[in-house]
Every structure is written in structure tokens, then in C-alpha cells.
Design a protein around this motif. Sequence first.
Motif, PDB file in Angstrom:
ATOM      1  N   HIS A  76       0.829  -1.198   0.000  1.00  0.00           N
ATOM      2  CA  HIS A  76       0.000   0.000   0.000  1.00  0.00           C
ATOM      3  C   HIS A  76       0.872   1.260   0.000  1.00  0.00           C
ATOM      4  O   HIS A  76       1.972   1.272   0.551  1.00  0.00           O
ATOM      5  N   ALA A  77       0.343   2.326  -0.607  1.00  0.00           N
ATOM      6  CA  ALA A  77       1.130   3.528  -0.869  1.00  0.00           C
ATOM      7  C   ALA A  77       1.762   4.115   0.380  1.00  0.00           C
ATOM      8  O   ALA A  77       2.907   4.586   0.355  1.00  0.00           O
ATOM      9  N   ASP A  78       1.037   4.099   1.499  1.00  0.00           N
ATOM     10  CA  ASP A  78       1.559   4.731   2.714  1.00  0.00           C
ATOM     11  C   ASP A  78       2.713   3.959   3.339  1.00  0.00           C
ATOM     12  O   ASP A  78       3.326   4.431   4.300  1.00  0.00           O
ATOM     13  N   HIS A  79       3.034   2.791   2.777  1.00  0.00           N
ATOM     14  CA  HIS A  79       4.150   1.992   3.290  1.00  0.00           C
ATOM     15  C   HIS A  79       5.251   1.791   2.253  1.00  0.00           C
ATOM     16  O   HIS A  79       6.280   1.195   2.578  1.00  0.00           O
ATOM     17  N   LEU A  80       5.033   2.279   1.027  1.00  0.00           N
ATOM     18  CA  LEU A  80       5.935   1.933  -0.070  1.00  0.00           C
ATOM     19  C   LEU A  80       6.351   3.104  -0.954  1.00  0.00           C
ATOM     20  O   LEU A  80       7.439   3.088  -1.528  1.00  0.00           O
ATOM     21  N   HIS A  81       5.530   4.133  -1.043  1.00  0.00           N
ATOM     22  CA  HIS A  81       5.721   5.104  -2.109  1.00  0.00           C
ATOM     23  C   HIS A  81       6.781   6.169  -1.847  1.00  0.00           C
ATOM     24  O   HIS A  81       6.833   7.182  -2.544  1.00  0.00           O
ATOM     25  N   GLY A  82       7.656   5.927  -0.883  1.00  0.00           N
ATOM     26  CA  GLY A  82       8.859   6.742  -0.743  1.00  0.00           C
ATOM     27  C   GLY A  82      10.089   6.015  -1.242  1.00  0.00           C
ATOM     28  O   GLY A  82      11.222   6.435  -0.988  1.00  0.00           O
ATOM     29  N   ILE A  83       9.880   4.936  -1.992  1.00  0.00           N
ATOM     30  CA  ILE A  83      10.966   4.028  -2.363  1.00  0.00           C
ATOM     31  C   ILE A  83      12.055   4.716  -3.183  1.00  0.00           C
ATOM     32  O   ILE A  83      13.226   4.352  -3.097  1.00  0.00           O
ATOM     33  N   ASP A  84      11.700   5.734  -3.971  1.00  0.00           N
ATOM     34  CA  ASP A  84      12.712   6.396  -4.791  1.00  0.00           C
ATOM     35  C   ASP A  84      13.768   7.090  -3.945  1.00  0.00           C
ATOM     36  O   ASP A  84      14.928   7.219  -4.361  1.00  0.00           O
ATOM     37  N   ASP A  85      13.391   7.520  -2.729  1.00  0.00           N
ATOM     38  CA  ASP A  85      14.352   8.207  -1.870  1.00  0.00           C
ATOM     39  C   ASP A  85      15.395   7.267  -1.275  1.00  0.00           C
ATOM     40  O   ASP A  85      16.334   7.725  -0.609  1.00  0.00           O
ATOM     41  N   LEU A  86      15.269   5.975  -1.523  1.00  0.00           N
ATOM     42  CA  LEU A  86      16.309   5.040  -1.086  1.00  0.00           C
ATOM     43  C   LEU A  86      17.569   5.159  -1.922  1.00  0.00           C
ATOM     44  O   LEU A  86      18.615   4.615  -1.558  1.00  0.00           O
ATOM     45  N   ARG A  87      17.509   5.885  -3.058  1.00  0.00           N
ATOM     46  CA  ARG A  87      18.682   5.968  -3.932  1.00  0.00           C
ATOM     47  C   ARG A  87      19.841   6.677  -3.259  1.00  0.00           C
ATOM     48  O   ARG A  87      20.994   6.494  -3.661  1.00  0.00           O
ATOM     49  N   ILE A  88      19.587   7.481  -2.231  1.00  0.00           N
ATOM     50  CA  ILE A  88      20.694   8.131  -1.537  1.00  0.00           C
ATOM     51  C   ILE A  88      21.550   7.090  -0.821  1.00  0.00           C
ATOM     52  O   ILE A  88      22.730   7.307  -0.536  1.00  0.00           O
ATOM     53  N   PHE A  89      20.957   5.936  -0.510  1.00  0.00           N
ATOM     54  CA  PHE A  89      21.669   4.858   0.192  1.00  0.00           C
ATOM     55  C   PHE A  89      22.187   3.796  -0.761  1.00  0.00           C
ATOM     56  O   PHE A  89      23.062   3.008  -0.387  1.00  0.00           O
ATOM     57  N   SER A  90      21.640   3.743  -1.978  1.00  0.00           N
ATOM     58  CA  SER A  90      22.088   2.776  -2.972  1.00  0.00           C
ATOM     59  C   SER A  90      21.543   3.205  -4.319  1.00  0.00           C
ATOM     60  O   SER A  90      20.330   3.262  -4.503  1.00  0.00           O
ATOM     61  N   HIS A  91      22.434   3.517  -5.263  1.00  0.00           N
ATOM     62  CA  HIS A  91      21.934   3.993  -6.552  1.00  0.00           C
ATOM     63  C   HIS A  91      22.663   3.338  -7.718  1.00  0.00           C
ATOM     64  O   HIS A  91      23.796   2.873  -7.597  1.00  0.00           O
ATOM     65  N   LYS A  92      21.965   3.328  -8.847  1.00  0.00           N
ATOM     66  CA  LYS A  92      22.500   2.760 -10.081  1.00  0.00           C
ATOM     67  C   LYS A  92      22.611   3.874 -11.114  1.00  0.00           C
ATOM     68  O   LYS A  92      21.670   4.641 -11.325  1.00  0.00           O
ATOM     69  N   ASN A  93      23.764   3.982 -11.750  1.00  0.00           N
ATOM     70  CA  ASN A  93      23.981   5.020 -12.753  1.00  0.00           C
ATOM     71  C   ASN A  93      23.350   4.646 -14.088  1.00  0.00           C
ATOM     72  O   ASN A  93      23.270   3.464 -14.455  1.00  0.00           O
ATOM     73  N   SER A  94      22.942   5.656 -14.827  1.00  0.00           N
ATOM     74  CA  SER A  94      22.503   5.437 -16.205  1.00  0.00           C
ATOM     75  C   SER A  94      23.717   5.135 -17.081  1.00  0.00           C
ATOM     76  O   SER A  94      24.877   5.328 -16.673  1.00  0.00           O
ATOM     77  N   PHE A  95      23.462   4.675 -18.302  1.00  0.00           N
ATOM     78  CA  PHE A  95      24.548   4.361 -19.235  1.00  0.00           C
ATOM     79  C   PHE A  95      25.403   5.598 -19.498  1.00  0.00           C
ATOM     80  O   PHE A  95      26.632   5.537 -19.529  1.00  0.00           O
ATOM     81  N   ALA A  96      24.739   6.754 -19.667  1.00  0.00           N
ATOM     82  CA  ALA A  96      25.470   7.984 -19.949  1.00  0.00           C
ATOM     83  C   ALA A  96      26.351   8.402 -18.773  1.00  0.00           C
ATOM     84  O   ALA A  96      27.478   8.867 -18.961  1.00  0.00           O
ATOM     85  N   MET A  97      25.855   8.251 -17.564  1.00  0.00           N
ATOM     86  CA  MET A  97      26.658   8.586 -16.380  1.00  0.00           C
ATOM     87  C   MET A  97      27.873   7.685 -16.279  1.00  0.00           C
ATOM     88  O   MET A  97      28.977   8.135 -15.977  1.00  0.00           O
ATOM     89  N   SER A  98      27.681   6.404 -16.517  1.00  0.00           N
ATOM     90  CA  SER A  98      28.783   5.448 -16.410  1.00  0.00           C
ATOM     91  C   SER A  98      29.838   5.689 -17.480  1.00  0.00           C
ATOM     92  O   SER A  98      31.034   5.454 -17.256  1.00  0.00           O
ATOM     93  N   ARG A  99      29.425   6.166 -18.655  1.00  0.00           N
ATOM     94  CA  ARG A  99      30.341   6.383 -19.775  1.00  0.00           C
ATOM     95  C   ARG A  99      31.194   7.627 -19.561  1.00  0.00           C
ATOM     96  O   ARG A  99      32.327   7.716 -20.039  1.00  0.00           O
ATOM     97  N   ASP A 100      30.646   8.622 -18.855  1.00  0.00           N
ATOM     98  CA  ASP A 100      31.366   9.872 -18.605  1.00  0.00           C
ATOM     99  C   ASP A 100      32.266   9.691 -17.384  1.00  0.00           C
ATOM    100  O   ASP A 100      31.789   9.565 -16.253  1.00  0.00           O
ATOM    101  N   LYS A 101      33.580   9.694 -17.590  1.00  0.00           N
ATOM    102  CA  LYS A 101      34.523   9.400 -16.514  1.00  0.00           C
ATOM    103  C   LYS A 101      34.411  10.384 -15.357  1.00  0.00           C
ATOM    104  O   LYS A 101      34.449  10.000 -14.183  1.00  0.00           O
ATOM    105  N   VAL A 102      34.247  11.674 -15.682  1.00  0.00           N
ATOM    106  CA  VAL A 102      34.162  12.692 -14.632  1.00  0.00           C
ATOM    107  C   VAL A 102      32.933  12.462 -13.758  1.00  0.00           C
ATOM    108  O   VAL A 102      33.003  12.483 -12.520  1.00  0.00           O
TER     109      VAL A 102
END
Length: 308
Positions: A76-102
Motif C-alpha cells: 500500500h502507498a503509505d508503506h511503499l511510495h517513498g521508495i525512490d528516496d532510497l537511492r541516496i543509500f544505494s543507486h544505479k547510474n545510467s549508461f550515460a553517467m557510467s560512460r562519462d569518466k568525470v
Amino acid sequence: MKMTLMGTGTSHGVPVIACSCPVCTSSDSRDTRLRCSALVEEGNQHLLVDVGPDFRFQALKFKICRLDAVFITHSHADHLHGIDDLRIFSHKNSFAMSRDKVISEKYPETSGEGLPIYTSERTKGYIHQRFPYIFVEHDKGGGIPKLHLISVDENNAENPLAIGQDQGKIQVVPIPMMHGNHHTDGYVFSYFGQKGQKNSIAYLTDCNFIPDESVELVKKAGGHIEHLVIDALREREHSSHCNFLQALGYAERIGARHTWFTHITHDMSHIQIQKYIDQHLQEFSGLAEIVKAGGSVSPAYDGLILEA
């Protein structure tokens, strides 16, 4: 082991939007309730229970700087819908981010499979359906949460989850419950003290029916249950939540030293709920005896810290 209740309110939260009732306008801080969430800490382990739409504010308010795992009770939304804010603790880069060394050096992708998210197989499916962008490759754009969904369906008292190393290890047992016609999981968190005793906190939110087998599982998994946090929406009955009397009934059967109501709506204030509990406690002789022996039964509130 410590559990901080970061939110103890129903799906609307309290105060409710556009409501001017006495509870929603109360000056008692215990009547301000964010959506339900809890933080469990032991040693260097930090475990989150549910990640609702108030999670960003809760993380800032309670200064969460690390998460080792997340436990989701249901979808249910009131227990799950903040899931995007977990990226501060674990995130995956896009292809473009990974390709850009800087960029990739400035924002390195989290190593490994991602932040462990423990939940039922059923809820895993809902997460995939509701947040598909998390689980597909992105060519461009910023990072997305890097999450590792893990089923708890095979875990029980004989096969508990073990989180952490020997120092600070926490055992976790899921507790199957019903939330109307929706399946949900409570959790029993246990820690072995210096003398080998097993101390536990049972967290049973969002339910209106706990099968006999699950009540016994709580007691078997918990050993000494210092705290029980249980769904107790309001005085009146509800189709998918325990009312106060139902919660007291389950609390008596489980027999924790301290019982705390959570997922509370704005019908009654903290003070009024405590008076209701005190007035009805003698109807539950087992609970009354626990209170006489130094235990307690009370409404929880945001920021309450439980120790076991």
C-alpha cells in the motif's frame, strides 16, 4: 537493540489535510503522526521498516545516514511510495553517467547487487509493477535506486533471517497476517544479549486478522518479547484494521511486556486513547497482570524509542 517509531499514523497522516477537528489542531506533539515507519538499530546495523511518502522527511528528522536493509510489510502507498528516496543509500547510474569518466568518478555507482529489500514474493511483484523504471537500464538521466528484492516467504522461526555479523547480528522472522483481503507481513526482530537471552520487538502493523498460527509464531520467534507494536486504528471496527479492542485481544495473547498502538487515525487524541485503554484494561486480565508487574499498554507516538 533499539527501534525508533518514525511514524505512527494512518494512511492520511495526522493532521489530515483540510481537517480542523480537535486532534488535527492539537498542540500535543504526540497527536502529529506521520505515516508508519520504524528504524531498527543494533551495533552497526540499521534496518528500515516500510518506506512511505513521508520517508524523506523522516530520514532528515531522525538523521538516518546509513541503511543496511529495508523490510516492507505490504504494497500500500503509505508503506511503499517513498521508495525512490532510497537511492541516496544505494543507486544505479545510467549508461550515460557510467560512460562519462568525470561523472562516474564523482557519482560512483553503489557496488554489489544493491540495497537488500526484504518482503513477500507477492509484494515483490507489486513493486516491479508499480516502479518499473527501477528495474530497467537507462540510457540517460540521473541515478535510480539500486535495489535487491529478496523474498521472505521461506523464513520462519526455524529459518530466521540473520542480518549483520556476529557483532550486532539481528534475527528477523516474518509474521503472515491479513489486512482486509490483502496479505501483509509483520516482523519480529530479535537480538541475543550478553548473557545469551533473546530479546525481541514485534512489529505488527496493518492487520485486522492474525491467524492463530501467526500468533504462536510471534511467541515462538520472539522468546522474551519486550515490545509489541500493533495496528490499532480507532475505537470503531474497520474492514482492514484492528480497532482498539481487537488490538488489546491480540496483545493479551502475545503477552509482550509493553504494548504500543500504531497506525492511529484522528478520531481520538493520544490522551483520549490512553484513557480508553485504562478504562478497558480490566476486560483483559492477562494484560492487566502484565501492567501490574511493571508492563504497559499505551498509544505509540512519532519519535518513541523502544529498547530490548
